[in-house]
Design a protein around this motif. Structure first.
Motif, PDB file in Angstrom:
ATOM      1  N   MET A   6       0.828  -1.187   0.000  1.00 13.95           N
ATOM      2  CA  MET A   6       0.000   0.000   0.000  1.00 13.95           C
ATOM      3  C   MET A   6       0.874   1.252   0.000  1.00 13.95           C
ATOM      4  SD  MET A   6      -3.207  -0.842  -0.151  1.00 13.95           S
ATOM      5  CE  MET A   6      -4.037   0.643   0.324  1.00 13.95           C
ATOM      6  N   ARG A   7       1.884   1.243   0.878  1.00 18.74           N
ATOM      7  CA  ARG A   7       2.761   2.409   0.976  1.00 18.74           C
ATOM      8  C   ARG A   7       3.530   2.621  -0.331  1.00 18.74           C
ATOM      9  NH1 ARG A   7       3.801   4.341   6.096  1.00 18.74           N
ATOM     10  NH2 ARG A   7       5.918   4.913   5.507  1.00 18.74           N
ATOM     11  N   ALA A   8       3.894   1.551  -1.007  1.00 20.91           N
ATOM     12  CA  ALA A   8       4.650   1.674  -2.258  1.00 20.91           C
ATOM     13  C   ALA A   8       3.799   2.290  -3.355  1.00 20.91           C
ATOM     14  CB  ALA A   8       5.167   0.297  -2.696  1.00 20.91           C
ATOM     15  N   TYR A   9       2.514   2.015  -3.348  1.00 16.30           N
ATOM     16  CA  TYR A   9       1.626   2.543  -4.388  1.00 16.30           C
ATOM     17  C   TYR A   9       1.106   3.949  -4.085  1.00 16.30           C
ATOM     18  CZ  TYR A   9       0.946  -1.261  -7.755  1.00 16.30           C
ATOM     19  OH  TYR A   9       1.107  -2.170  -8.763  1.00 16.30           O
ATOM     20  N   ALA A  10       1.074   4.359  -2.857  1.00 18.52           N
ATOM     21  CA  ALA A  10       0.482   5.655  -2.498  1.00 18.52           C
ATOM     22  C   ALA A  10       1.029   6.820  -3.326  1.00 18.52           C
ATOM     23  CB  ALA A  10       0.638   5.919  -1.008  1.00 18.52           C
ATOM     24  N   PRO A  11       2.346   6.994  -3.434  1.00 22.31           N
ATOM     25  CA  PRO A  11       2.851   8.135  -4.213  1.00 22.31           C
ATOM     26  C   PRO A  11       2.439   8.089  -5.686  1.00 22.31           C
ATOM     27  CG  PRO A  11       4.608   7.181  -2.888  1.00 22.31           C
ATOM     28  CD  PRO A  11       3.438   6.249  -2.808  1.00 22.31           C
ATOM     29  N   ARG A  12       2.351   6.916  -6.224  1.00 23.66           N
ATOM     30  CA  ARG A  12       1.986   6.754  -7.631  1.00 23.66           C
ATOM     31  C   ARG A  12       0.593   7.327  -7.925  1.00 23.66           C
ATOM     32  NH1 ARG A  12       2.888   1.290 -10.979  1.00 23.66           N
ATOM     33  NH2 ARG A  12       1.977   1.935 -12.929  1.00 23.66           N
ATOM     34  N   PHE A  13      -0.296   7.236  -6.931  1.00 23.51           N
ATOM     35  CA  PHE A  13      -1.666   7.707  -7.117  1.00 23.51           C
ATOM     36  C   PHE A  13      -1.963   8.969  -6.313  1.00 23.51           C
ATOM     37  CE2 PHE A  13      -1.933   3.146  -8.146  1.00 23.51           C
ATOM     38  CZ  PHE A  13      -2.450   3.236  -9.422  1.00 23.51           C
ATOM     39  N   GLY A  14      -0.915   9.628  -5.825  1.00 21.05           N
ATOM     40  CA  GLY A  14      -1.105  10.864  -5.076  1.00 21.05           C
ATOM     41  C   GLY A  14      -1.728  10.660  -3.719  1.00 21.05           C
ATOM     42  N   GLY A  15      -1.547   9.487  -3.148  1.00 23.78           N
ATOM     43  CA  GLY A  15      -2.147   9.163  -1.857  1.00 23.78           C
ATOM     44  C   GLY A  15      -1.234   9.471  -0.688  1.00 23.78           C
ATOM     45  N   ASP A  16      -1.833   9.542   0.476  1.00 26.23           N
ATOM     46  CA  ASP A  16      -1.108   9.758   1.729  1.00 26.23           C
ATOM     47  C   ASP A  16      -0.476   8.432   2.154  1.00 26.23           C
ATOM     48  OD1 ASP A  16      -0.884   9.514   4.701  1.00 26.23           O
ATOM     49  OD2 ASP A  16      -1.549  11.600   4.649  1.00 26.23           O
ATOM     50  N   VAL A  17       0.847   8.378   2.178  1.00 29.75           N
ATOM     51  CA  VAL A  17       1.571   7.140   2.461  1.00 29.75           C
ATOM     52  C   VAL A  17       1.172   6.558   3.814  1.00 29.75           C
ATOM     53  CG1 VAL A  17       3.862   6.139   2.832  1.00 29.75           C
ATOM     54  CG2 VAL A  17       3.508   7.767   0.970  1.00 29.75           C
ATOM     55  N   GLU A  18       1.022   7.404   4.808  1.00 31.69           N
ATOM     56  CA  GLU A  18       0.664   6.911   6.151  1.00 31.69           C
ATOM     57  C   GLU A  18      -0.751   6.348   6.180  1.00 31.69           C
ATOM     58  OE1 GLU A  18       2.886   6.445   8.560  1.00 31.69           O
ATOM     59  OE2 GLU A  18       4.335   7.252   7.124  1.00 31.69           O
ATOM     60  N   LEU A  19      -1.691   7.037   5.554  1.00 30.22           N
ATOM     61  CA  LEU A  19      -3.073   6.555   5.514  1.00 30.22           C
ATOM     62  C   LEU A  19      -3.156   5.246   4.744  1.00 30.22           C
ATOM     63  CD1 LEU A  19      -6.126   6.897   6.000  1.00 30.22           C
ATOM     64  CD2 LEU A  19      -6.198   8.244   3.883  1.00 30.22           C
ATOM     65  N   TRP A  20      -2.510   5.187   3.612  1.00 30.23           N
ATOM     66  CA  TRP A  20      -2.532   3.966   2.818  1.00 30.23           C
ATOM     67  C   TRP A  20      -1.863   2.815   3.573  1.00 30.23           C
ATOM     68  CZ3 TRP A  20      -2.693   3.723  -3.072  1.00 30.23           C
ATOM     69  CH2 TRP A  20      -3.519   4.729  -3.583  1.00 30.23           C
ATOM     70  N   GLY A  21      -0.759   3.107   4.248  1.00 30.22           N
ATOM     71  CA  GLY A  21      -0.089   2.074   5.028  1.00 30.22           C
ATOM     72  C   GLY A  21      -0.955   1.567   6.164  1.00 30.22           C
ATOM     73  N   ALA A  22      -1.607   2.481   6.873  1.00 23.76           N
ATOM     74  CA  ALA A  22      -2.495   2.084   7.970  1.00 23.76           C
ATOM     75  C   ALA A  22      -3.655   1.242   7.440  1.00 23.76           C
ATOM     76  CB  ALA A  22      -3.022   3.326   8.690  1.00 23.76           C
ATOM     77  N   THR A  23      -4.178   1.606   6.290  1.00 25.97           N
ATOM     78  CA  THR A  23      -5.275   0.847   5.688  1.00 25.97           C
ATOM     79  C   THR A  23      -4.833  -0.585   5.407  1.00 25.97           C
ATOM     80  OG1 THR A  23      -6.161   2.869   4.712  1.00 25.97           O
ATOM     81  CG2 THR A  23      -6.916   0.786   3.769  1.00 25.97           C
TER      82      THR A  23
END
Length: 154
Positions: free
Chosen positions: A1-18
């Motif tokens: 999740m954290r690896a993909y977050a920047p690719r889609f403009g996502g919040d790395v911490e939120l995506w990682g927690a998810t």
């Protein structure tokens, strides 16, 4: 999740927690008819987690009937089962995740008896919904898991 977050403009911490929290109830409530992920959803809502995290948890399970709409929801679905499958592949390799390729993962996908509980169609559908070539998707997940190999595979 954290690896993909920047690719889609996502919040790395939120995506990682998810990614970390989405299956928090599975071990205790594995029954898909009235258990997982319903307990997780209620717990996350009661604790005030962001609605987008809660919705992603609901949408990662096809049987919940929550369509995947956001990049975070699509990514969670795409990496969930694939991460487990790749780790299963790594456990039978001497070098674990190091040097693993999409080709070797796809070879294992063709063996129905290997990690038989993993739905192969889901893995391909996840990459397709995400809009990422399957080989590229597998490589991204391998790379993300390899970064944490010592923690994931002590």
């Amino acid at each position: 999740m954290r690896a993909y977050a920047p690719r889609f403009g996502g919040d790395v911490e939120l995506w990682g927690a998810t990614g970390l929290l989405h299956d928090l109830d599975y071990e205790r409530y594995p029954n898909l008819e009235d258990g997982h992920p319903r307990y997780a959803i209620r717990e996350l809502e009661q604790r005030g987690y962001p609605p987008e995290l809660v919705r992603a948890v609901a949408s990662h399970a096809d049987f919940m009937g929550v369509p995947r709409e956001t990049p975070m929801e699509k990514t969670l679905y795409a990496v969930d089962e694939l991460s487990g499958f790749i780790l299963a592949c790594a456990y039978v390799r001497p070098d674990r995740l190091q040097g693993m390729t999409p080709k070797s993962v796809k070879k294992k996908l063709k063996q129905p008896s290997f990690a038989a509980a993993v739905g192969r169609e889901e893995l391909y559908r996840g990459a397709e919904e995400l809009g990422v070539d399957f080989d590229e998707h597998v490589q991204v997940v391998i790379g993300a898991l390899a970064d944490d190999q010592d923690e994931l595979m002590p």
